[in-house]
Design a protein around this motif. Sequence first.
Motif, PDB file in Angstrom:
ATOM      1  N   GLU A  44       7.468 -30.301 -34.941  1.00 44.59           N
ATOM      2  CA  GLU A  44       7.325 -31.413 -35.959  1.00 44.59           C
ATOM      3  C   GLU A  44       8.961 -32.141 -35.894  1.00 44.59           C
ATOM      4  O   GLU A  44       8.704 -33.387 -36.153  1.00 44.59           O
ATOM      5  CB  GLU A  44       7.324 -30.830 -37.329  1.00 44.59           C
ATOM      6  N   ARG A  47       8.784 -33.634 -31.629  1.00 48.37           N
ATOM      7  CA  ARG A  47       7.552 -34.293 -31.055  1.00 48.37           C
ATOM      8  C   ARG A  47       7.429 -34.516 -29.764  1.00 48.37           C
ATOM      9  O   ARG A  47       7.413 -35.486 -29.005  1.00 48.37           O
ATOM     10  CB  ARG A  47       7.472 -35.903 -31.823  1.00 48.37           C
ATOM     11  N   ASN A  75      -0.837 -34.933 -34.295  1.00 41.29           N
ATOM     12  CA  ASN A  75      -0.424 -34.359 -33.114  1.00 41.29           C
ATOM     13  C   ASN A  75      -1.424 -34.656 -31.882  1.00 41.29           C
ATOM     14  O   ASN A  75      -1.362 -33.934 -30.747  1.00 41.29           O
ATOM     15  CB  ASN A  75      -0.365 -32.583 -33.330  1.00 41.29           C
TER      16      ASN A  75
END
Length: 302
Positions: A44, A47, A75
Amino acid sequence: MAGYLILIIDDDPAQHMILGDYLRLAGYEVIHAENGEEGLTLLEARRPDLVLLDVQMPGMDGFQVIEKIRKNAANRNISVLFITALDRQHLKIKGLEQGADDYITKPFDRAELLARINAVLRRSDRSRHLEGVMEGDLADAGLSDLLQSMELSLKTAVIHLKDMDSEIVIRSGELLAARQGGFTGDEALIRMFLLESGYFSIKFNEIPPGITGSPRSLTSVLMNISNEVDEIRDIIRQLGVGDRRLIIADETAEFPELRKVREIMPATFTEIITAMDGDIRENIRLLVAASKKRKLKVERKS
């Protein structure tokens, strides 16, 4: 491949060292997490473009980690490659069905690992730009890569393959229906992959009326189809028929199946067996029998 960030989630320090060295030498930026919770937090925050995810870890295992990754729509463009010491087909299929893009079994070869990572990243790049692709040539974008890109990006679309009289309907990245000529389902897909040629067009966010059926994982379908297609291609290669075009030599009363495909003659062996009704392996047997009785012959070039 410079510019890509890869996250390794593995509880084994030795694997971190080996994988990290391989990837950095190949030009990747690498970050590390020793368990699932740490991996999700790092994902998170940073990335990454791709996650190398160990299946067997204490606490949260790889299946639980990917489930959490795929629950977040943000995602969807992060690729996941499973690393497993378990060479069991049902576990590989489970991982792919949960959203993994590929897997590799320990102990792995460095060249194979990098090849799989490169292939996954290429598919991911293609999926990010897929919205702008309305048509193309299967010689440039293979059918398998095209379908995997649709799955990865969770697209709803109809793929038209005009030269093969085929269409594939996809809803939210899953296979809803497939048709090739008068064939449907897996029989249609097998024929598409055997014939694979020509141009495609994609119409996004529309499903034709009357399409019914339960959505299926494209990854699982492709795994089953590719095995069958490879075996059929091996049989054709062993027969040595190549791309020669065939014609019906004379009366075919003994082989009524050939009358149904007379209109497409002259045609290659592959074109004939995919146009005939029924199981393709049975069609191959019939063509071989007809050839032995001189009901088929190679077209003479003028």
